[in-house]
Scaffold this motif. Structure first.
Motif, PDB file in Angstrom:
ATOM      1  N   LYS B  40      40.428 -60.113 -29.423  1.00 54.67           N
ATOM      2  CA  LYS B  40      40.543 -61.120 -30.458  1.00 54.67           C
ATOM      3  C   LYS B  40      39.730 -60.662 -31.660  1.00 54.67           C
ATOM      4  O   LYS B  40      38.898 -59.781 -31.544  1.00 54.67           O
ATOM      5  N   GLY B  41      39.964 -61.295 -32.777  1.00 60.63           N
ATOM      6  CA  GLY B  41      39.375 -60.808 -34.002  1.00 60.63           C
ATOM      7  C   GLY B  41      40.278 -59.740 -34.569  1.00 60.63           C
ATOM      8  O   GLY B  41      39.870 -58.902 -35.353  1.00 60.63           O
ATOM      9  N   SER B  42      41.539 -59.799 -34.121  1.00 63.30           N
ATOM     10  CA  SER B  42      42.503 -58.801 -34.582  1.00 63.30           C
ATOM     11  C   SER B  42      43.823 -59.511 -34.842  1.00 63.30           C
ATOM     12  O   SER B  42      44.097 -60.560 -34.290  1.00 63.30           O
ATOM     13  N   ARG B  43      44.622 -58.913 -35.654  1.00 62.78           N
ATOM     14  CA  ARG B  43      45.846 -59.553 -36.088  1.00 62.78           C
ATOM     15  C   ARG B  43      46.759 -59.926 -34.912  1.00 62.78           C
ATOM     16  O   ARG B  43      47.398 -60.962 -34.891  1.00 62.78           O
ATOM     17  N   ARG B  46      46.834 -63.418 -33.198  1.00 59.10           N
ATOM     18  CA  ARG B  46      47.034 -64.642 -33.986  1.00 59.10           C
ATOM     19  C   ARG B  46      48.299 -65.404 -33.622  1.00 59.10           C
ATOM     20  O   ARG B  46      48.309 -66.611 -33.563  1.00 59.10           O
ATOM     21  N   ASN B  59      45.274 -52.320 -30.619  1.00 57.57           N
ATOM     22  CA  ASN B  59      44.089 -51.879 -31.340  1.00 57.57           C
ATOM     23  C   ASN B  59      43.603 -50.547 -30.781  1.00 57.57           C
ATOM     24  O   ASN B  59      44.023 -50.113 -29.714  1.00 57.57           O
ATOM     25  N   TYR B  87      43.668 -54.999 -43.249  1.00 55.65           N
ATOM     26  CA  TYR B  87      43.764 -54.865 -41.795  1.00 55.65           C
ATOM     27  C   TYR B  87      42.495 -55.421 -41.161  1.00 55.65           C
ATOM     28  O   TYR B  87      41.420 -55.369 -41.743  1.00 55.65           O
ATOM     29  N   SER B  88      42.654 -55.901 -39.935  1.00 60.96           N
ATOM     30  CA  SER B  88      41.488 -56.351 -39.194  1.00 60.96           C
ATOM     31  C   SER B  88      40.683 -55.161 -38.714  1.00 60.96           C
ATOM     32  O   SER B  88      41.243 -54.107 -38.389  1.00 60.96           O
TER      33      SER B  88
END
Lengths: 104, 104, 104
Positions: B40-43, B46, B59, B87-88
């Protein structure tokens, strides 16, 4: 501009992933990274005596960065208390420094 | 005989891998390690609200060991400056000590 | 209740996994974690000049937590002495603190 953080690492059985990520998010951590892992010190190595590595990664390694060390300890306590009587796992913490972070 | 190093970790979207390794090599780092990651903390987390883990590791987690901390900071600055608006990603650094290293 | 440990990391070629885990276990380490990895500074990147990442993870990253730093150094010495003349690899150590551990 950088931020000292505690990096909590949890290595445990894959089937616990969803429950553990719920605990992490409930604790207010904003992100985590998950990697597939094998190894020893885990249930999957027991039957054959060989690590279940490369063939089947039945463990996960989860990393969580938190600004407050107490949050890392709290997440670890809850995970260990709920799961480590019945599942293999280890939690450890080390120090790191976040340079840049961006979440879309 | 051992060498104190800074370990730079970059967790970001997989499609940036080639560009990021170019930046790392341009900075003079002699090696890096890449691992497929979810989290998490990534596109990718979501849309469903669930981490895209185990099913699709969208990732990457890249680790770079550099003798000079300023090099780690420079690599991080360039990656964040070029990519983290769109980008994340997260970059963090910690300390390590290289015991042995050999590249063929 | 927590325990300071040395975290030894070994990144090397996948085919060495079984031999390396034997060394780790002979040294008395009770567990380790293995992750598939790609990267540069390894043999597999040389032919094409591109990292063999995402397509084929021909390297492994092994992490071992040991209470005694000397054990980490001994494992590293043996791995490097036996393999790093003929195979690519790096070993490094950092400090961590084990919070909870349970092996079934």
């Amino acid at each position: 501009m950088t931020q000292e953080v505690s990096k909590l690492v949890i290595v445990t059985e894959r089937l616990l992933l969803k429950e553990i990520t719920k605990i992490i998010e409930s604790a207010g951590a904003t992100g985590y990274t998950v990697v597939a892992a094998g190894g020893k010190g885990s249930r999957n190595v027991r039957s054959s005596g060989q690590p279940a590595v490369m063939d089947s990664f039945t463990n996960i390694k989860i990393e969580v960065l938190v600004a407050d060390r107490a949050v890392a300890l709290g997440i670890s306590d809850e995970i260990a208390g709920r799961f480590f009587d019945n599942y293999s796992g280890i939690t450890y913490v080390s120090e790191a420094e976040v340079l840049h972070a961006h979440t879309l």
